[in-house]
Scaffold this motif. Structure first.
Motif, PDB file in Angstrom:
ATOM      1  N   LEU A   1       0.961  -1.237  -0.083  1.00 27.13           N
ATOM      2  CA  LEU A   1      -0.036  -0.088  -0.013  1.00 27.13           C
ATOM      3  C   LEU A   1       1.110   1.248   0.009  1.00 27.13           C
ATOM      4  O   LEU A   1       1.643   1.479   0.828  1.00 27.13           O
ATOM      5  N   VAL A   2       0.762   2.019  -1.291  1.00 24.88           N
ATOM      6  CA  VAL A   2       1.799   3.337  -1.304  1.00 24.88           C
ATOM      7  C   VAL A   2       0.700   4.360  -1.170  1.00 24.88           C
ATOM      8  O   VAL A   2      -0.062   4.704  -2.000  1.00 24.88           O
ATOM      9  N   ALA A   3       1.013   5.237  -0.089  1.00 29.19           N
ATOM     10  CA  ALA A   3       0.202   6.420   0.097  1.00 29.19           C
ATOM     11  C   ALA A   3       1.097   7.559   0.357  1.00 29.19           C
ATOM     12  O   ALA A   3       2.319   7.426   0.560  1.00 29.19           O
ATOM     13  N   PRO A   4       0.698   8.916   0.046  1.00 30.54           N
ATOM     14  CA  PRO A   4       1.705   9.961  -0.069  1.00 30.54           C
ATOM     15  C   PRO A   4       2.020  10.230   1.565  1.00 30.54           C
ATOM     16  O   PRO A   4       3.219  10.690   1.714  1.00 30.54           O
ATOM     17  N   GLU A   5       1.116  10.085   2.395  1.00 30.37           N
ATOM     18  CA  GLU A   5       1.463  10.393   3.796  1.00 30.37           C
ATOM     19  C   GLU A   5       0.776   9.696   4.815  1.00 30.37           C
ATOM     20  O   GLU A   5      -0.685  10.025   4.855  1.00 30.37           O
ATOM     21  N   ILE A   6       1.127   8.739   5.745  1.00 30.85           N
ATOM     22  CA  ILE A   6       0.216   8.134   6.452  1.00 30.85           C
ATOM     23  C   ILE A   6      -0.195   8.735   7.477  1.00 30.85           C
ATOM     24  O   ILE A   6      -1.421   8.482   8.132  1.00 30.85           O
ATOM     25  N   SER A   7       0.371   9.843   7.847  1.00 29.09           N
ATOM     26  CA  SER A   7       0.116  10.639   9.182  1.00 29.09           C
ATOM     27  C   SER A   7      -1.434  11.470   8.693  1.00 29.09           C
ATOM     28  O   SER A   7      -1.872  11.995   9.524  1.00 29.09           O
ATOM     29  N   ASN A   8      -1.547  11.626   7.311  1.00 31.02           N
ATOM     30  CA  ASN A   8      -2.778  12.352   7.087  1.00 31.02           C
ATOM     31  C   ASN A   8      -3.920  11.717   7.364  1.00 31.02           C
ATOM     32  O   ASN A   8      -3.935  10.351   6.990  1.00 31.02           O
ATOM     33  N   PRO A   9      -4.990  12.103   8.089  1.00 37.94           N
ATOM     34  CA  PRO A   9      -6.132  11.558   8.533  1.00 37.94           C
ATOM     35  C   PRO A   9      -6.875  10.422   7.305  1.00 37.94           C
ATOM     36  O   PRO A   9      -7.483   9.523   7.614  1.00 37.94           O
ATOM     37  N   PHE A  10      -6.991  11.174   6.276  1.00 39.60           N
ATOM     38  CA  PHE A  10      -7.777  10.518   5.126  1.00 39.60           C
ATOM     39  C   PHE A  10      -7.061   9.144   4.702  1.00 39.60           C
ATOM     40  O   PHE A  10      -7.472   8.220   4.514  1.00 39.60           O
ATOM     41  N   PHE A  11      -5.728   9.302   4.515  1.00 38.46           N
ATOM     42  CA  PHE A  11      -4.834   8.291   4.007  1.00 38.46           C
ATOM     43  C   PHE A  11      -4.899   7.125   5.074  1.00 38.46           C
ATOM     44  O   PHE A  11      -4.911   5.940   4.998  1.00 38.46           O
ATOM     45  N   ALA A  12      -4.712   7.606   6.494  1.00 37.83           N
ATOM     46  CA  ALA A  12      -4.660   6.761   7.428  1.00 37.83           C
ATOM     47  C   ALA A  12      -5.920   5.865   7.720  1.00 37.83           C
ATOM     48  O   ALA A  12      -5.842   4.721   7.775  1.00 37.83           O
ATOM     49  N   LYS A  13      -7.130   6.536   7.470  1.00 31.85           N
ATOM     50  CA  LYS A  13      -8.587   5.887   7.654  1.00 31.85           C
ATOM     51  C   LYS A  13      -8.607   4.800   6.464  1.00 31.85           C
ATOM     52  O   LYS A  13      -9.090   3.856   6.492  1.00 31.85           O
ATOM     53  N   LEU A  14      -8.064   5.290   5.198  1.00 31.60           N
ATOM     54  CA  LEU A  14      -8.062   4.506   4.152  1.00 31.60           C
ATOM     55  C   LEU A  14      -7.261   3.187   4.374  1.00 31.60           C
ATOM     56  O   LEU A  14      -7.925   2.146   4.037  1.00 31.60           O
ATOM     57  N   ALA A  15      -6.175   3.242   4.714  1.00 32.02           N
ATOM     58  CA  ALA A  15      -5.015   2.466   5.082  1.00 32.02           C
ATOM     59  C   ALA A  15      -5.556   1.393   5.897  1.00 32.02           C
ATOM     60  O   ALA A  15      -5.597   0.304   5.871  1.00 32.02           O
ATOM     61  N   ALA A  16      -6.257   1.879   7.161  1.00 33.78           N
ATOM     62  CA  ALA A  16      -6.801   0.929   8.067  1.00 33.78           C
ATOM     63  C   ALA A  16      -7.822  -0.006   7.400  1.00 33.78           C
ATOM     64  O   ALA A  16      -8.056  -1.127   7.757  1.00 33.78           O
ATOM     65  N   THR A  17      -8.763   0.578   6.670  1.00 28.22           N
ATOM     66  CA  THR A  17     -10.006  -0.163   6.039  1.00 28.22           C
ATOM     67  C   THR A  17      -9.296  -1.185   5.027  1.00 28.22           C
ATOM     68  O   THR A  17      -9.742  -2.365   5.097  1.00 28.22           O
ATOM     69  N   ILE A  18      -8.120  -0.893   4.349  1.00 28.56           N
ATOM     70  CA  ILE A  18      -7.621  -1.867   3.200  1.00 28.56           C
ATOM     71  C   ILE A  18      -6.852  -2.815   4.326  1.00 28.56           C
ATOM     72  O   ILE A  18      -7.018  -4.242   3.792  1.00 28.56           O
ATOM     73  N   GLU A  19      -6.290  -2.677   5.441  1.00 30.42           N
ATOM     74  CA  GLU A  19      -5.765  -3.620   5.903  1.00 30.42           C
ATOM     75  C   GLU A  19      -6.593  -4.722   6.806  1.00 30.42           C
ATOM     76  O   GLU A  19      -6.588  -5.761   7.016  1.00 30.42           O
ATOM     77  N   ASP A  20      -7.999  -4.282   7.121  1.00 34.69           N
ATOM     78  CA  ASP A  20      -8.838  -5.094   7.596  1.00 34.69           C
ATOM     79  C   ASP A  20      -9.500  -5.766   6.707  1.00 34.69           C
ATOM     80  O   ASP A  20      -9.979  -7.058   6.770  1.00 34.69           O
ATOM     81  N   GLU A  21      -9.559  -5.165   5.468  1.00 32.16           N
ATOM     82  CA  GLU A  21     -10.238  -6.338   4.510  1.00 32.16           C
ATOM     83  C   GLU A  21      -9.209  -7.032   3.854  1.00 32.16           C
ATOM     84  O   GLU A  21      -9.565  -8.114   3.658  1.00 32.16           O
ATOM     85  N   ALA A  22      -7.889  -6.985   3.779  1.00 33.30           N
ATOM     86  CA  ALA A  22      -7.057  -7.838   3.497  1.00 33.30           C
ATOM     87  C   ALA A  22      -6.874  -8.851   4.628  1.00 33.30           C
ATOM     88  O   ALA A  22      -6.792 -10.022   4.021  1.00 33.30           O
ATOM     89  N   GLU A  23      -7.051  -8.614   5.667  1.00 35.55           N
ATOM     90  CA  GLU A  23      -6.862  -9.702   6.827  1.00 35.55           C
ATOM     91  C   GLU A  23      -7.996 -10.767   6.545  1.00 35.55           C
ATOM     92  O   GLU A  23      -7.889 -11.811   6.863  1.00 35.55           O
ATOM     93  N   LEU A  24      -9.320 -10.344   6.164  1.00 39.63           N
ATOM     94  CA  LEU A  24     -10.432 -11.212   5.829  1.00 39.63           C
ATOM     95  C   LEU A  24     -10.034 -11.906   4.954  1.00 39.63           C
ATOM     96  O   LEU A  24     -10.574 -13.108   4.969  1.00 39.63           O
ATOM     97  N   HIS A  25      -9.221 -11.737   4.063  1.00 40.81           N
ATOM     98  CA  HIS A  25      -8.743 -12.678   2.904  1.00 40.81           C
ATOM     99  C   HIS A  25      -7.269 -13.405   3.003  1.00 40.81           C
ATOM    100  O   HIS A  25      -7.016 -14.069   2.077  1.00 40.81           O
ATOM    101  N   GLY A  26      -7.043 -13.129   4.408  1.00 41.61           N
ATOM    102  CA  GLY A  26      -5.709 -13.925   4.578  1.00 41.61           C
ATOM    103  C   GLY A  26      -4.396 -13.230   4.228  1.00 41.61           C
ATOM    104  O   GLY A  26      -3.411 -13.864   3.902  1.00 41.61           O
ATOM    105  N   TYR A  27      -4.340 -11.989   4.101  1.00 39.19           N
ATOM    106  CA  TYR A  27      -3.343 -11.042   3.414  1.00 39.19           C
ATOM    107  C   TYR A  27      -2.870 -10.313   4.355  1.00 39.19           C
ATOM    108  O   TYR A  27      -3.569  -9.777   5.166  1.00 39.19           O
ATOM    109  N   SER A  28      -1.664  -9.949   4.526  1.00 39.13           N
ATOM    110  CA  SER A  28      -0.839  -8.666   5.297  1.00 39.13           C
ATOM    111  C   SER A  28      -0.633  -7.548   4.311  1.00 39.13           C
ATOM    112  O   SER A  28      -0.651  -7.943   3.259  1.00 39.13           O
TER     113      SER A  28
END
Length: 332
Positions: free
Chosen positions: A64-91
């Motif tokens: 997951l490549v984002a401009p700035e993880i500290s930006n709240p928009f990208f941070a929330k997006l990253a957290a959602t992607i991570e949750d969905e990936a975990e459901l599919h057995g991915y990190s």
């Protein structure tokens, strides 16, 4: 160490069936799945991840490549992607580019080195063709939020133009006729589309914006504050501002307070994103809500489909909505 053959004997099925089930390659009746899960629990089976990755040729990791993880928009997006990936057995291997093109290209090369099975990419810098050329040489890439023109990969965006139109129409409906716009880098897709929506709303009402009231620069608090200094130096001061992002809006509101102006009584402000902090500002920010969680889930699902050689949609636009709070005042 418990083997998959022992689990198969305990459950009463073949090792092949158990293996395919545990690797998410087959759907089984609920009763069968329960028997296998129960056998796994009883025997304390843990898969040999290294062996499985060697046999499948996959890392079961995405980038997951984002401009700035500290930006709240990208941070929330990253957290959602991570949750969905975990459901599919991915990190998820997260990387922050800080807007540097060299970093974006470095992270794309992780695909070549087989460090990840695919990449979800978010950029916030205009492309001169360098990034597009690099993406074109790789498979299993999904673009989210911003476009890289000329690349044929799945893309998931929001209705930027319509969102900006809603924001500006809201200000017009509240009686404002002098409406400024402060946005991000001129050559970004989202910036162009949001400015188009702003202009469409004004022209529907037979209004043409003064050039001094349209300032484009960066999606940052600092630019929002600097833009206010320039706009307020104009003798014909606007009564409202549509900001291309909530981050810009925070810089705008802070600088207005520093200049002794009240939001919304002196100047009304509308943002874009509906970041988690938007309703905690003083006053709470009226803004255009992006469906961030839906963006994240769809991004991973598209990438998962690419990895598994399934069909994907070339480009998808997600709807936005206006969230009315306290940063807009009505004028007679």
């Amino acid at each position: 160490m418990t083997t998959i053959s022992q689990v198969a004997r305990e459950a009463g099925y073949s090792p092949a069936t158990v293996s395919r089930f545990l690797n998410n390659r087959i759907e089984l009746p609920a009763s069968t799945a329960l028997r296998i899960d129960a056998a796994v629990a009883r025997l304390g089976y843990r898969p040999n991840l290294l062996a499985r990755r060697l046999s499948t040729g996959r890392t079961e990791t995405i980038g997951l490549v984002a401009p700035e993880i500290s930006n709240p928009f990208f941070a929330k997006l990253a957290a959602t992607i991570e949750d969905e990936a975990e459901l599919h057995g991915y990190s998820v291997l997260m990387s922050s580019t800080r807007g540097a093109r060299e970093r974006e290209i470095t992270y794309l090369r992780r695909l070549e080195d087989r460090h990840v099975d695919g990449l979800i990419m978010m950029t916030n810098e205009p492309d001169d063709g360098t990034l597009a050329k690099c993406i074109d040489t790789h498979s299993n890439v999904v673009l989210v939020d911003e476009d890289v023109p000329g690349v044929a990969v799945p893309k998931i965006f929001v209705e930027n133009e319509y969102g900006a139109y809603l924001a500006t129409r809201h200000l017009i409906g509240a009686g404002h006729t002098g409406i400024a716009h402060i946005g991000g880098p001129r050559d970004l897709m989202s910036v162009r589309e949001r400015m188009d929506g702003y202009l469409r709303a004004l022209r529907e009402d037979k209004m043409e914006p003064a050039l001094s009231r349209v300032l484009l620069g960066s999606y940052s608090r600092e630019f929002g504050a600097a833009a206010i200094d320039r706009i307020l130096s104009d003798t014909d001061r606007p009564t409202a501002m549509f900001c291309g992002s909530d981050i810009v809006a925070t810089g705008v509101m802070q600088r207005l307070r520093e200049r002794g102006l009240n939001v919304p009584d002196d100047i009304s402000v509308v943002g874009f994103d509906d970041m988690p902090f938007a309703d905690m500002l003083a006053p709470a920010l009226t803004t255009v809500r992006q469906p961030i969680e839906t963006l994240g889930r769809k991004a991973f699902r598209d990438l998962y489909a690419l990895i598994n050689k399934q069909e994907t949609v070339a480009e998808e636009r997600l709807p936005v909505s206006l969230v009315e709070r306290k940063s807009v005042a009505r004028r007679s």
